[in-house]
Enzyme design. Sequence first.
Site, PDB file in Angstrom:
ATOM      1  N   ARG A  83      -4.376  10.653   4.306  1.00 47.70           N
ATOM      2  CA  ARG A  83      -3.274  11.600   4.433  1.00 47.70           C
ATOM      3  C   ARG A  83      -2.333  11.528   3.231  1.00 47.70           C
ATOM      4  NH1 ARG A  83       0.188  14.201   7.462  1.00 47.70           N
ATOM      5  NH2 ARG A  83       2.389  13.643   7.240  1.00 47.70           N
TER       6      ARG A  83
ATOM      7  N   LYS B 174       0.853  -1.209   0.000  1.00 52.02           N
ATOM      8  CA  LYS B 174       0.000   0.000   0.000  1.00 52.02           C
ATOM      9  C   LYS B 174       0.881   1.249   0.000  1.00 52.02           C
ATOM     10  CE  LYS B 174      -1.727   1.607   4.009  1.00 52.02           C
ATOM     11  NZ  LYS B 174      -1.354   2.999   4.286  1.00 52.02           N
ATOM     12  N   ASN B 175       1.919   1.240   0.832  1.00 51.93           N
ATOM     13  CA  ASN B 175       2.717   2.465   1.007  1.00 51.93           C
ATOM     14  C   ASN B 175       3.729   2.693  -0.095  1.00 51.93           C
ATOM     15  OD1 ASN B 175       1.189   2.925   3.200  1.00 51.93           O
ATOM     16  ND2 ASN B 175       2.738   2.357   4.716  1.00 51.93           N
TER      17      ASN B 175
ATOM     18  N   CYS C 260      -5.190  12.542  12.269  1.00 50.96           N
ATOM     19  CA  CYS C 260      -5.831  11.240  12.138  1.00 50.96           C
ATOM     20  C   CYS C 260      -5.631  10.557  13.489  1.00 50.96           C
ATOM     21  CB  CYS C 260      -5.222  10.429  11.003  1.00 50.96           C
ATOM     22  SG  CYS C 260      -3.559   9.936  11.366  1.00 50.96           S
TER      23      CYS C 260
ATOM     24  N   ARG D  51       0.147  14.797  12.586  1.00 48.43           N
ATOM     25  CA  ARG D  51       0.730  14.508  11.279  1.00 48.43           C
ATOM     26  C   ARG D  51       0.699  15.691  10.311  1.00 48.43           C
ATOM     27  NH1 ARG D  51      -1.299   8.880   9.390  1.00 48.43           N
ATOM     28  NH2 ARG D  51       0.747   8.857   8.393  1.00 48.43           N
ATOM     29  N   PRO D  52       1.391  16.778  10.670  1.00 48.82           N
ATOM     30  CA  PRO D  52       1.441  17.951   9.779  1.00 48.82           C
ATOM     31  C   PRO D  52       2.237  17.643   8.519  1.00 48.82           C
ATOM     32  CG  PRO D  52       2.962  18.236  11.582  1.00 48.82           C
ATOM     33  CD  PRO D  52       2.242  16.952  11.842  1.00 48.82           C
ATOM     34  N   VAL D  53       2.245  18.608   7.640  1.00 47.76           N
ATOM     35  CA  VAL D  53       3.007  18.472   6.389  1.00 47.76           C
ATOM     36  C   VAL D  53       4.054  19.578   6.288  1.00 47.76           C
ATOM     37  CG1 VAL D  53       1.283  17.192   5.031  1.00 47.76           C
ATOM     38  CG2 VAL D  53       1.144  19.703   5.218  1.00 47.76           C
ATOM     39  N   ASP D  54       4.538  20.063   7.426  1.00 47.09           N
ATOM     40  CA  ASP D  54       5.491  21.183   7.396  1.00 47.09           C
ATOM     41  C   ASP D  54       6.792  20.821   6.679  1.00 47.09           C
ATOM     42  OD1 ASP D  54       5.702  19.453   9.612  1.00 47.09           O
ATOM     43  OD2 ASP D  54       6.980  20.846  10.670  1.00 47.09           O
ATOM     44  N   LEU D  55       7.218  19.574   6.776  1.00 46.10           N
ATOM     45  CA  LEU D  55       8.462  19.192   6.080  1.00 46.10           C
ATOM     46  C   LEU D  55       8.255  19.128   4.573  1.00 46.10           C
ATOM     47  CD1 LEU D  55       9.219  18.425   9.004  1.00 46.10           C
ATOM     48  CD2 LEU D  55      10.496  16.529   8.094  1.00 46.10           C
TER      49      LEU D  55
ATOM     50  N   ARG E  29      -8.453  -0.612   4.529  1.00 47.58           N
ATOM     51  CA  ARG E  29      -7.533   0.381   3.966  1.00 47.58           C
ATOM     52  C   ARG E  29      -6.189  -0.247   3.618  1.00 47.58           C
ATOM     53  NH1 ARG E  29      -6.965   5.888   7.010  1.00 47.58           N
ATOM     54  NH2 ARG E  29      -5.653   6.065   5.180  1.00 47.58           N
TER      55      ARG E  29
ATOM     56  N   ASP F 185       4.777   0.692  11.792  1.00 44.21           N
ATOM     57  CA  ASP F 185       3.542   0.069  11.285  1.00 44.21           C
ATOM     58  C   ASP F 185       3.369  -1.371  11.758  1.00 44.21           C
ATOM     59  OD1 ASP F 185       3.607   1.766   8.053  1.00 44.21           O
ATOM     60  OD2 ASP F 185       3.056   2.418  10.063  1.00 44.21           O
TER      61      ASP F 185
ATOM     62  N   ILE G 282       8.065   7.262  16.497  1.00 51.74           N
ATOM     63  CA  ILE G 282       7.713   7.931  15.242  1.00 51.74           C
ATOM     64  C   ILE G 282       6.446   8.780  15.383  1.00 51.74           C
ATOM     65  CG2 ILE G 282       7.189   7.601  12.792  1.00 51.74           C
ATOM     66  CD1 ILE G 282       9.992   6.616  13.458  1.00 51.74           C
TER      67      ILE G 282
HETATM   68  C1  EPZ Z   1       4.229   6.951   5.958  1.00 49.11           C
HETATM   69  O1  EPZ Z   1       3.432   7.982   6.518  1.00 49.11           O
HETATM   70  C2  EPZ Z   1       3.334   5.722   5.910  1.00 49.11           C
HETATM   71  N1  EPZ Z   1       2.183   5.985   5.048  1.00 49.11           N
HETATM   72  C3  EPZ Z   1       2.847   5.372   7.327  1.00 49.11           C
HETATM   73  O2  EPZ Z   1       2.072   4.174   7.246  1.00 49.11           O
HETATM   74  C4  EPZ Z   1       4.075   5.107   8.187  1.00 49.11           C
HETATM   75  O3  EPZ Z   1       3.655   4.854   9.516  1.00 49.11           O
HETATM   76  C5  EPZ Z   1       5.006   6.326   8.168  1.00 49.11           C
HETATM   77  O4  EPZ Z   1       5.361   6.667   6.797  1.00 49.11           O
HETATM   78  C6  EPZ Z   1       6.301   6.066   8.931  1.00 49.11           C
HETATM   79  O5  EPZ Z   1       6.964   4.986   8.367  1.00 49.11           O
HETATM   80  C7  EPZ Z   1       2.359   5.952   3.694  1.00 49.11           C
HETATM   81  O6  EPZ Z   1       3.456   5.722   3.207  1.00 49.11           O
HETATM   82  C8  EPZ Z   1       1.164   6.221   2.860  1.00 49.11           C
HETATM   83  P1  EPZ Z   1       6.208  10.370   8.019  1.00 49.11           P
HETATM   84  P2  EPZ Z   1       3.964   9.510   6.505  1.00 49.11           P
HETATM   85  O7  EPZ Z   1       6.142  11.601   7.214  1.00 49.11           O
HETATM   86  O8  EPZ Z   1       4.759   9.754   5.300  1.00 49.11           O
HETATM   87  C9  EPZ Z   1       5.915  13.681  11.429  1.00 49.11           C
HETATM   88  C10 EPZ Z   1       0.225   2.796   7.623  1.00 49.11           C
HETATM   89  O9  EPZ Z   1      -0.237   2.310   8.656  1.00 49.11           O
HETATM   90  N2  EPZ Z   1       5.878  14.631  10.315  1.00 49.11           N
HETATM   91  O10 EPZ Z   1       7.421   9.485   7.901  1.00 49.11           O
HETATM   92  O11 EPZ Z   1       2.816  10.374   6.785  1.00 49.11           O
HETATM   93  C11 EPZ Z   1       4.687  12.793  11.488  1.00 49.11           C
HETATM   94  O12 EPZ Z   1       3.682  13.444  12.229  1.00 49.11           O
HETATM   95  C12 EPZ Z   1       0.690   4.237   7.615  1.00 49.11           C
HETATM   96  O13 EPZ Z   1       0.368   2.184   6.539  1.00 49.11           O
HETATM   97  C13 EPZ Z   1       5.943  15.990  10.592  1.00 49.11           C
HETATM   98  O14 EPZ Z   1       5.997  16.396  11.747  1.00 49.11           O
HETATM   99  O15 EPZ Z   1       4.922   9.479   7.770  1.00 49.11           O
HETATM  100  C14 EPZ Z   1       5.204  11.558  12.179  1.00 49.11           C
HETATM  101  O16 EPZ Z   1       5.191  11.777  13.582  1.00 49.11           O
HETATM  102  C15 EPZ Z   1       0.456   4.909   8.966  1.00 49.11           C
HETATM  103  N3  EPZ Z   1       5.936  16.872   9.560  1.00 49.11           N
HETATM  104  C16 EPZ Z   1       6.656  11.469  11.712  1.00 49.11           C
HETATM  105  O17 EPZ Z   1       6.999  12.766  11.224  1.00 49.11           O
HETATM  106  C17 EPZ Z   1       5.872  16.463   8.243  1.00 49.11           C
HETATM  107  O18 EPZ Z   1       5.891  17.326   7.342  1.00 49.11           O
HETATM  108  C18 EPZ Z   1       6.883  10.464  10.573  1.00 49.11           C
HETATM  109  O19 EPZ Z   1       5.959  10.774   9.555  1.00 49.11           O
HETATM  110  C19 EPZ Z   1       5.807  15.067   7.980  1.00 49.11           C
HETATM  111  C20 EPZ Z   1       5.824  14.173   9.032  1.00 49.11           C
END
Ligand code: EPZ
Length: 425
Positions: free
Chosen positions: A97, A22-23, A121, A126-130, A403, A311, A333
């Site tokens: 997301r 999925k990811n 969620c 889970r912001p998108v600031d990065l 999902r 995960d 995480i």
């Molecule tokens: C991906 O989510 C996966 N989803 C998640 O799987 C997985 O848990 C996660 O990576 C970590 O491996 C998909 O690939 C679709 P991150 P993503 O950006 O990209 C914070 C599942 O169950 N963060 O690596 O959203 C965030 O809040 C899902 O299949 C910021 O603060 O994860 C988190 O605490 C759940 N700002 C941490 O970083 C940002 O701009 C890691 O998030 C982005 C993230």
Amino acid sequence: MDQIIIQGGNPLKGEIAISGAKNAALPLMAASLLSPEPLTLRNLPRLADVVTMTQLLEQHGVQINSSADSENGSSITFNAAKISNTLAPYDLVRRMRASALVLGPLVARFGEAKVSLPGGCAIGTRPVDLHIKGLEALGAEIELDGGYVSARAQKGLVGGKVIFPFVSVGATENVMMAACLARGESVLMNAAREPEVTDLANCLVAMGAKIDGIGSDTLIIEGVNRLSAATHRVIGDRIEAGTYAMASAITGGELTLSGVSFDLLETVFKVLSQSGVVLEKTRGGTKVSLDQGGLRGVDVMTEPFPGFPTDLQAQFMAMMSVANGAAMITETIFENRFMHVPELARMGANVNVHGASAMVRGVENLAGAEVMATDLRASSSLVLAALAANGETIIRRVYHLDRGYEQIQEKLSACGAIIERKPDD
Ligand code: EPZ
């Protein structure tokens, strides 16, 4: 809404074909926006999130043609030759997301994008600031207004240096896709190394992108004017595989998992071996069973790849709740990924949460109960607990499962689980 009813106690025996990841599928689908030529993805899993991403791409104007694959998954061609709009609406983004992954491709190819903020969620804000900071480093002008991220790059993106303060899978994917069409060289440092990021990078290269350092934490991307057509097979889902490996162990069964490469799960398999699980590479895949001593408590800390994946944290907790001894599970995480704890406790699990850590003390047996799924991976941990528990478990709100797990009921019942699904009464 549906519920799943499981009678626990049957050891699982047989073979499970692991579906496409999925990811990996979701960012790969978003990558179709980068090219005016068709992208065909094979081994796509039949999941609710893939349907949501398909709907999002269709409303952008992407032509979708699917044909059934010879394997479990489906083969779909995405043709983004003509895009009608660069708006990703709230009602679609709030459902998933990963919708934010259209931001980079849209602004890189069309010079504009307006994507709803995903909102939180169950597992955190889970912001998108990065994502935003990374795209700004490539010259995008970004505003936040009315719950939307508006990005513009009228003269196109320009290659730049991006240093991620901490590892983000989605931000790495968004910025990597955008950098493929930026003028000049981009360097992404502290990039995510998850296999799904690598799979996306390999697909982008097949489309004509120039990316070095694939699989490492430093990606060097030389922008090109245009990407072309490609066909790409989605890698196997290591999280689905890890989930079923733990299902085999928690029921004392013997499952052979095919369709995913062993080396994507190295750390997971090391931890499973320490906890008494026997893993054998066979011609058909990976055979998973339990050694004589049964399950033993092992401490785990979730980390970015190649560490133990967040995960699989909830599923591992379910397994540890019936192990001999104790296990300290630390979630580094996400800030709120212990929603499964109170539900496991209803089944008799002994878990104490202290901030980011949970102390699990193994019990002799879990008991079936009525429980509620809260998020995708929490719901799979409840399935594992139910498979091992004495008696009947009813899991409500199982749409969460749909999902991320293709045909979970069929795959489990084919291996001896007593599992049925029916509408919530
Ligand atoms: C991906 O989510 C996966 N989803 C998640 O799987 C997985 O848990 C996660 O990576 C970590 O491996 C998909 O690939 C679709 P991150 P993503 O950006 O990209 C914070 C599942 O169950 N963060 O690596 O959203 C965030 O809040 C899902 O299949 C910021 O603060 O994860 C988190 O605490 C759940 N700002 C941490 O970083 C940002 O701009 C890691 O998030 C982005 C993230």
